[in-house]
Design an enzyme around this catalytic site. Sequence first.
Site, PDB file in Angstrom:
ATOM      1  N   HIS A  18     -30.424  -8.423  30.149  1.00 30.00           N
ATOM      2  CA  HIS A  18     -30.111  -7.099  30.700  1.00 30.00           C
ATOM      3  C   HIS A  18     -28.987  -6.436  29.880  1.00 30.00           C
ATOM      4  O   HIS A  18     -29.055  -5.246  29.576  1.00 30.00           O
ATOM      5  CB  HIS A  18     -29.644  -7.220  32.151  1.00 30.00           C
ATOM      6  CG  HIS A  18     -30.670  -7.764  33.097  1.00 30.00           C
ATOM      7  ND1 HIS A  18     -30.420  -8.830  33.933  1.00 30.00           N
ATOM      8  CD2 HIS A  18     -31.957  -7.412  33.347  1.00 30.00           C
ATOM      9  CE1 HIS A  18     -31.491  -9.086  34.668  1.00 30.00           C
ATOM     10  NE2 HIS A  18     -32.449  -8.241  34.319  1.00 30.00           N
ATOM     11  N   LYS A  42     -32.842  -6.712  54.714  1.00 28.64           N
ATOM     12  CA  LYS A  42     -32.561  -8.128  54.447  1.00 28.64           C
ATOM     13  C   LYS A  42     -31.070  -8.462  54.493  1.00 28.64           C
ATOM     14  O   LYS A  42     -30.693  -9.629  54.483  1.00 28.64           O
ATOM     15  CB  LYS A  42     -33.134  -8.540  53.077  1.00 28.64           C
ATOM     16  CG  LYS A  42     -34.641  -8.669  53.093  1.00 28.64           C
ATOM     17  CD  LYS A  42     -35.143  -9.445  51.905  1.00 28.64           C
ATOM     18  CE  LYS A  42     -36.654  -9.442  51.849  1.00 28.64           C
ATOM     19  NZ  LYS A  42     -37.166  -9.576  50.501  1.00 28.64           N
ATOM     20  N   ARG A  91     -40.848  -7.502  28.233  1.00 25.97           N
ATOM     21  CA  ARG A  91     -40.725  -8.778  27.519  1.00 25.97           C
ATOM     22  C   ARG A  91     -42.078  -9.299  27.068  1.00 25.97           C
ATOM     23  O   ARG A  91     -42.171 -10.080  26.132  1.00 25.97           O
ATOM     24  CB  ARG A  91     -40.091  -9.831  28.443  1.00 25.97           C
ATOM     25  CG  ARG A  91     -38.640  -9.621  28.708  1.00 25.97           C
ATOM     26  CD  ARG A  91     -38.184 -10.415  29.910  1.00 25.97           C
ATOM     27  NE  ARG A  91     -38.735  -9.842  31.143  1.00 25.97           N
ATOM     28  CZ  ARG A  91     -38.414 -10.226  32.360  1.00 25.97           C
ATOM     29  NH1 ARG A  91     -37.566 -11.209  32.554  1.00 25.97           N
ATOM     30  NH2 ARG A  91     -38.953  -9.632  33.404  1.00 25.97           N
ATOM     31  N   SER A 128     -34.211 -13.530  35.367  1.00 25.13           N
ATOM     32  CA  SER A 128     -33.254 -13.847  36.428  1.00 25.13           C
ATOM     33  C   SER A 128     -33.787 -14.974  37.301  1.00 25.13           C
ATOM     34  O   SER A 128     -33.023 -15.824  37.755  1.00 25.13           O
ATOM     35  CB  SER A 128     -32.984 -12.614  37.288  1.00 25.13           C
ATOM     36  OG  SER A 128     -32.356 -11.621  36.527  1.00 25.13           O
TER      37      SER A 128
HETATM   38  P1  ADP Z   1     -36.933  -6.173  38.737  1.00 25.30           P
HETATM   39  O1  ADP Z   1     -36.652  -7.095  39.871  1.00 25.30           O
HETATM   40  O2  ADP Z   1     -37.005  -4.715  39.096  1.00 25.30           O
HETATM   41  O3  ADP Z   1     -38.044  -6.608  37.803  1.00 25.30           O
HETATM   42  P2  ADP Z   1     -34.934  -7.248  36.990  1.00 25.30           P
HETATM   43  O4  ADP Z   1     -33.528  -7.298  37.418  1.00 25.30           O
HETATM   44  O5  ADP Z   1     -35.636  -8.543  36.940  1.00 25.30           O
HETATM   45  O6  ADP Z   1     -35.620  -6.208  37.901  1.00 25.30           O
HETATM   46  O7  ADP Z   1     -35.052  -6.556  35.578  1.00 25.30           O
HETATM   47  C1  ADP Z   1     -34.678  -5.225  35.345  1.00 25.30           C
HETATM   48  C2  ADP Z   1     -35.219  -4.815  33.993  1.00 25.30           C
HETATM   49  O8  ADP Z   1     -34.663  -5.667  33.018  1.00 25.30           O
HETATM   50  C3  ADP Z   1     -36.750  -4.936  33.886  1.00 25.30           C
HETATM   51  O9  ADP Z   1     -37.242  -3.841  33.140  1.00 25.30           O
HETATM   52  C4  ADP Z   1     -36.935  -6.210  33.116  1.00 25.30           C
HETATM   53  O10 ADP Z   1     -38.111  -6.172  32.337  1.00 25.30           O
HETATM   54  C5  ADP Z   1     -35.698  -6.213  32.228  1.00 25.30           C
HETATM   55  N1  ADP Z   1     -35.325  -7.558  31.797  1.00 25.30           N
HETATM   56  C6  ADP Z   1     -35.210  -8.670  32.546  1.00 25.30           C
HETATM   57  N2  ADP Z   1     -34.876  -9.738  31.793  1.00 25.30           N
HETATM   58  C7  ADP Z   1     -34.798  -9.287  30.507  1.00 25.30           C
HETATM   59  C8  ADP Z   1     -34.534  -9.919  29.240  1.00 25.30           C
HETATM   60  N3  ADP Z   1     -34.331 -11.228  29.133  1.00 25.30           N
HETATM   61  N4  ADP Z   1     -34.511  -9.143  28.139  1.00 25.30           N
HETATM   62  C9  ADP Z   1     -34.751  -7.815  28.239  1.00 25.30           C
HETATM   63  N5  ADP Z   1     -35.045  -7.185  29.384  1.00 25.30           N
HETATM   64  C10 ADP Z   1     -35.061  -7.892  30.514  1.00 25.30           C
END
Ligand code: ADP
Length: 150
Positions: A18, A42, A91, A128
Site C-alpha cells: 500500500h 461490526k 496485483r 493484508s
Molecule cells: P480492499 O479490502 O478494498 O481490497 P485493501 O486494503 O486490501 O482493500 O487494498 C486496497 C488497495 O491496495 C487495492 O487496490 C489493492 O489491490 C491494493 N493493494 C493491496 N496490496 C497491495 C500490494 N502488495 N501492492 C500493491 N497494491 C496493493
Amino acid sequence: MTRRILFPGSFNPFTIGHADIVDRALRLFDEVVVAVGFNESKGNNEEIEARLNSIRQHYKEESRVKVVSYSCLTTTLAQQLQVSALLRSVRSIKDYEYELQMADVNRHLTGIDTIVLFARPELASLSSSVVRELQHFGHDISEFLPQTKR
Ligand code: ADP
C-alpha cells in the site's frame, strides 16, 4: 486547484505494498487521501482508531498524505472530498476483474474515474490477509509493514 486522489481500502493492516502505491501516487497528484473503510454495524472502533493512527504516524512528515476513516459508499466520500479520482492497484488478473467492475460502477454513479497503478512485481504477492494470517500464527510481520521513522 489541488489535485487530490482518494485511496480507499481496508488496509488491515497497511502494508509496504500500500505504501508503495501512495508514494507513487504522490508523484502524480498533489494530495493522497488514504481512506480506511469500515462497517459501522461490526463496531470495533478502537481497532479502526489504532489502524488510522499507525498510518498517520507513518506519514507524519508528509503533509500531502491525509488519513481518514469512512463507513459510507466510497463514491459519497469521493464527492464530499472533491477528489479528482479514485486510486486503486492491481496485483494480478484476480484483482483486475474486481477493480474493473468497481471502477465501472463508481464511474457510472458519479463520473469519477479510477486511476489504477500496477503493483511492483516484488510486492504483488503481498496481501493484508496473508499478513494477518502470519500474525495470527505468531510470525514476525514487521518486514511487511512500512517502517516509521521515530
Ligand atoms: P480492499 O479490502 O478494498 O481490497 P485493501 O486494503 O486490501 O482493500 O487494498 C486496497 C488497495 O491496495 C487495492 O487496490 C489493492 O489491490 C491494493 N493493494 C493491496 N496490496 C497491495 C500490494 N502488495 N501492492 C500493491 N497494491 C496493493
